[in-house]
Design a protein around this motif. Sequence first.
Motif, short mmCIF file in Angstrom:
data_model
loop_
_atom_site.label_atom_id
_atom_site.label_comp_id
_atom_site.label_asym_id
_atom_site.label_seq_id
_atom_site.Cartn_x
_atom_site.Cartn_y
_atom_site.Cartn_z
N GLU A 52 -33.34 48.00 -17.04
CA GLU A 52 -33.83 47.62 -18.37
C GLU A 52 -34.08 46.11 -18.46
OE1 GLU A 52 -31.64 49.10 -21.72
OE2 GLU A 52 -31.22 50.98 -20.68
N VAL A 53 -33.16 45.32 -17.92
CA VAL A 53 -33.32 43.87 -17.95
C VAL A 53 -34.53 43.45 -17.12
CG1 VAL A 53 -32.24 41.69 -17.22
CG2 VAL A 53 -30.91 43.39 -18.44
N GLU A 54 -34.70 44.06 -15.95
CA GLU A 54 -35.84 43.72 -15.10
C GLU A 54 -37.16 44.11 -15.78
OE1 GLU A 54 -36.25 42.15 -11.86
OE2 GLU A 54 -34.42 41.40 -12.77
N LYS A 55 -37.16 45.21 -16.48
CA LYS A 55 -38.36 45.63 -17.21
C LYS A 55 -38.71 44.59 -18.27
CE LYS A 55 -40.27 49.45 -19.87
NZ LYS A 55 -39.99 50.75 -20.50
N ALA A 56 -37.69 44.11 -18.98
CA ALA A 56 -37.91 43.08 -20.00
C ALA A 56 -38.39 41.77 -19.36
CB ALA A 56 -36.63 42.84 -20.79
N ARG A 57 -37.82 41.41 -18.21
CA ARG A 57 -38.26 40.19 -17.50
C ARG A 57 -39.72 40.29 -17.09
NH1 ARG A 57 -33.01 39.97 -14.18
NH2 ARG A 57 -31.85 38.35 -15.24
N ALA A 58 -40.13 41.46 -16.64
CA ALA A 58 -41.50 41.64 -16.18
C ALA A 58 -42.50 41.46 -17.32
CB ALA A 58 -41.66 43.02 -15.54
N GLN A 59 -42.06 41.71 -18.54
CA GLN A 59 -42.97 41.59 -19.69
C GLN A 59 -43.02 40.16 -20.24
OE1 GLN A 59 -41.55 44.58 -22.38
NE2 GLN A 59 -42.29 46.25 -21.11
#
Length: 73
Positions: A52-59
């Motif tokens: 979830e954190v990586e998904k947010a970072r990617a955005q």
Amino acid sequence: DYARSPECARSRRNLDIVAAGVARSTYEQEVRLEAAQRQGDMDCLGPAGYAEVEKARAQQPRVVVVPPARHSW
């Protein structure tokens, strides 16, 4: 509970050490700090939380600051 694991505690200590060693911002220090943060996220949040954190970072937009050119006039 990932947040109470020995791995999480170790990652937090490592992140503190790396962050304390960043006296001035260089690319290598930024990479080390980012790697320590990601390892801490994995160890303290577990695989699902980390994803979830990586998904947010990617955005998040990436900002690259190019230093001004030096002229030898």
